[in-house]
Write a protein that holds these residues in place. Structure first.
Motif, short mmCIF file in Angstrom:
data_model
loop_
_atom_site.label_atom_id
_atom_site.label_comp_id
_atom_site.label_asym_id
_atom_site.label_seq_id
_atom_site.Cartn_x
_atom_site.Cartn_y
_atom_site.Cartn_z
N VAL A 1 -6.51 42.67 83.14
CA VAL A 1 -7.18 43.04 83.74
C VAL A 1 -5.66 44.63 83.19
O VAL A 1 -4.63 44.96 83.79
CB VAL A 1 -5.91 43.03 85.18
N ILE A 2 -6.40 45.51 82.79
CA ILE A 2 -5.79 46.79 82.86
C ILE A 2 -5.24 48.14 83.52
O ILE A 2 -6.30 48.11 83.65
CB ILE A 2 -6.17 47.69 81.06
N LYS A 3 -4.21 48.29 83.69
CA LYS A 3 -3.67 49.29 84.65
C LYS A 3 -3.83 50.39 83.95
O LYS A 3 -4.50 51.57 84.02
CB LYS A 3 -2.90 48.73 85.56
N LYS B 1 -1.39 53.40 81.34
CA LYS B 1 -0.27 54.44 82.08
C LYS B 1 -0.26 55.54 81.57
O LYS B 1 -1.68 55.94 80.95
CB LYS B 1 1.12 53.80 80.83
N ALA C 1 -3.33 55.97 79.40
CA ALA C 1 -3.40 54.91 77.99
C ALA C 1 -3.63 53.38 78.67
O ALA C 1 -3.15 52.97 79.06
CB ALA C 1 -2.10 55.31 76.93
N ALA C 2 -4.58 52.49 78.00
CA ALA C 2 -4.89 51.11 77.81
C ALA C 2 -3.71 50.05 77.36
O ALA C 2 -3.45 49.26 77.69
CB ALA C 2 -6.07 50.71 77.86
N MET D 1 -0.75 50.51 73.52
CA MET D 1 0.37 50.97 72.20
C MET D 1 0.28 50.22 71.26
O MET D 1 0.52 49.07 71.49
CB MET D 1 1.61 51.27 72.72
N LEU E 1 0.01 45.66 75.65
CA LEU E 1 -1.16 46.23 77.02
C LEU E 1 -0.56 46.64 78.28
O LEU E 1 0.37 46.14 78.78
CB LEU E 1 -1.94 45.50 76.88
N TYR E 2 -0.81 48.09 78.91
CA TYR E 2 -0.42 48.01 80.17
C TYR E 2 -0.99 46.97 80.98
O TYR E 2 -1.90 48.23 81.77
CB TYR E 2 -0.14 49.71 80.22
N GLU E 3 -0.72 46.45 81.74
CA GLU E 3 -1.31 45.61 82.82
C GLU E 3 -0.72 46.15 83.95
O GLU E 3 0.02 46.48 84.07
CB GLU E 3 -1.11 43.85 82.10
#
Lengths: 142, 290
Positions: free
Chosen positions: A107-109, A111, B191-192, B194, B288-290
């Protein structure tokens, strides 16, 4: 026929019949099972509980007989963990396990882009230019 | 670091050269190739090869070497998706209102529309009726690769060719990878994750950018409807074309086949599903930026 000869004949018939039956059974046990031309399969259990199912297949290709061993490894849940093809003549193995690797669910929050450091580029669905808008003139009135 | 920016194929391109300035000749070669690619293969330009068969009767015709190369890729994708991907989709796009020369109003009801059937052998295509081709699902990746190639042939080692968000990068002059943020589908400022791009291609696609009415531009040609269950996809592969092919397929494939489909193009993927979750292949070259 005298009774002695009759008894002798019956005994001979019984012995022959018995020998025939024994021969038939004996022969069944001793004759090796006929192999299916060109293939056999095995299942081995690996130390971690997963099972590897392999089959070697040979078939005629123009001018040559090809022999390959295909194997699938199944984990304890029955999920395919590995798949390989080995060319029995050259020993070359190609692994297909990438096709069965387990994905990860996320699940991607996200940034904020402005918070990121050292970004060279942003990978994105192509930004449209005027070209897209002019390609749909008739829709603007809908 | 030098950057060449220009517009082509309906989007904004940027070519970055680290360690050596782009010569005038190299710049011109890049612009000539992009302009030529557009003119020759864009569905939206009237004299392109993609439009050459718009009024042609059934028959066999000869195409250019490069168009044949593009169509070969398209045919492979068509086979892999059992026809859900089809380069002959141009006519369907036009029917529902996306581009091209038309005299009639767009229609939402496509039940009566039949997709043309086409086949390719060498440089000969055979069609069963007039066709408008669209090489959009992989053509840009292909053009990005050719652009990177013409730079490498001119001795440029440290480069990043960005064709509107799909790209190919070698490495920066110190040998480090290019750092690329993956935009979250539908959220322009977010951004999802990098990733690090080094001698690799990246393709990113979502269903938000090209939308009109009930449609968007990623369609199931066989079902004649836009894809609904996947809203975005990113793929990394050894070339931009392979990455572009992978994203096109992943939008159309059933979810249990994602790993096998990606494997076919040697790619790693990130798929954004309509329920808000994401699927990621192990070995995705980034965070991933969870």
């Amino acid at each position: 026929m005298s009774s002695a000869k009759r008894i002798g004949l019956v005994v001979a018939i019984i012995v022959l019949a018995g020998a025939f039956v024994v021969y038939r059974n004996y022969a069944r046990v001793q004759t090796p099972a006929t192999e299916e031309p060109g293939s056999n399969g095995t299942v081995e259990v690996l130390p971690d509980g997963s099972r590897r199912v392999s089959a070697t297949v040979s078939f005629d290709a123009p001018g040559v007989v090809e022999v390959y061993t295909f194997s699938l490894t199944l984990d304890t849940n029955g999920v395919i963990a590995d798949a390989k093809t080995e060319d029995a003549k050259t020993g070359e193995v190609s692994s297909h396990n990438e096709a069965f690797t387990k994905e990860l669910l996320k699940v991607i929050k996200g940034k904020k882009l402005s918070e990121l450091k050292n970004v060279d580029k942003i990978g994105t669905s192509s930004l449209t230019t005027s070209a897209f808008n002019s390609a749909i003139p008739t829709l603007q009135s809908f | 670091m030098q950057e060449l920016k220009f517009e082509s194929m309906g989007t904004a391109w940027s070519v970055l050269a680290d360690s050596a300035d782009l010569t005038e000749e190299a710049r011109q070669a890049i612009l000539d190739y992009a302009g030529g690619f557009d003119r020759r293969f864009s569905r939206f330009l009237p004299d392109s090869e993609a439009n050459a068969f718009r009024n042609s009767p059934a028959g066999t015709y000869t195409v250019s070497e490069e168009f044949a190369a593009l169509l070969r890729i398209a045919k492979k994708l068509e086979h892999m998706t059992a026809g859900r991907f089809n380069a002959a989709v141009g006519g369907l796009f036009e029917r529902v209102g996306y581009g091209g020369a038309r005299d009639t109003l767009p229609e939402d009801d496509v039940s009566s529309y039949s997709l043309p059937v086409w086949s390719l052998e060498g440089r000969e295509i055979t069609i069963d009726c007039p066709v408008v081709f669209d090489v959009g699902g992989f053509g840009k990746g292909y053009a990005i690769d050719r652009t990177a190639e013409l730079l490498k042939n001119r001795g440029f080692e440290h480069l990043l060719v960005d064709g509107g968000g799909d790209m190919y990068g070698t490495r920066k002059r110190g040998g480090e990878p290019w750092r690329v943020a993956i935009q979250h589908p539908g959220k322009e400022d977010t951004a999802a994750g990098m990733l690090e791009l080094i001698d690799a291609g990246l393709a990113v696609s979502d269903t938000f950018r090209r939308r009109w009415g009930a449609w968007h531009h990623i369609i199931d040609a066989k079902g004649k409807k836009p894809v609904r269950n996947v809203i975005g996809c990113a793929a990394v592969a050894s070339s931009a074309c392979d990455a572009d092919c992978a994203t096109s397929l992943l939008f159309l494939a059933s979810s249990e086949t994602y790993p096998a489909v990606a494997c076919e193009f040697g790619s790693k993927y990130l798929i954004f599903q309509s329920d808000g979750s994401a699927r990621m292949s192990p070995g995705w070259p980034g965070e991933l930026y969870e």
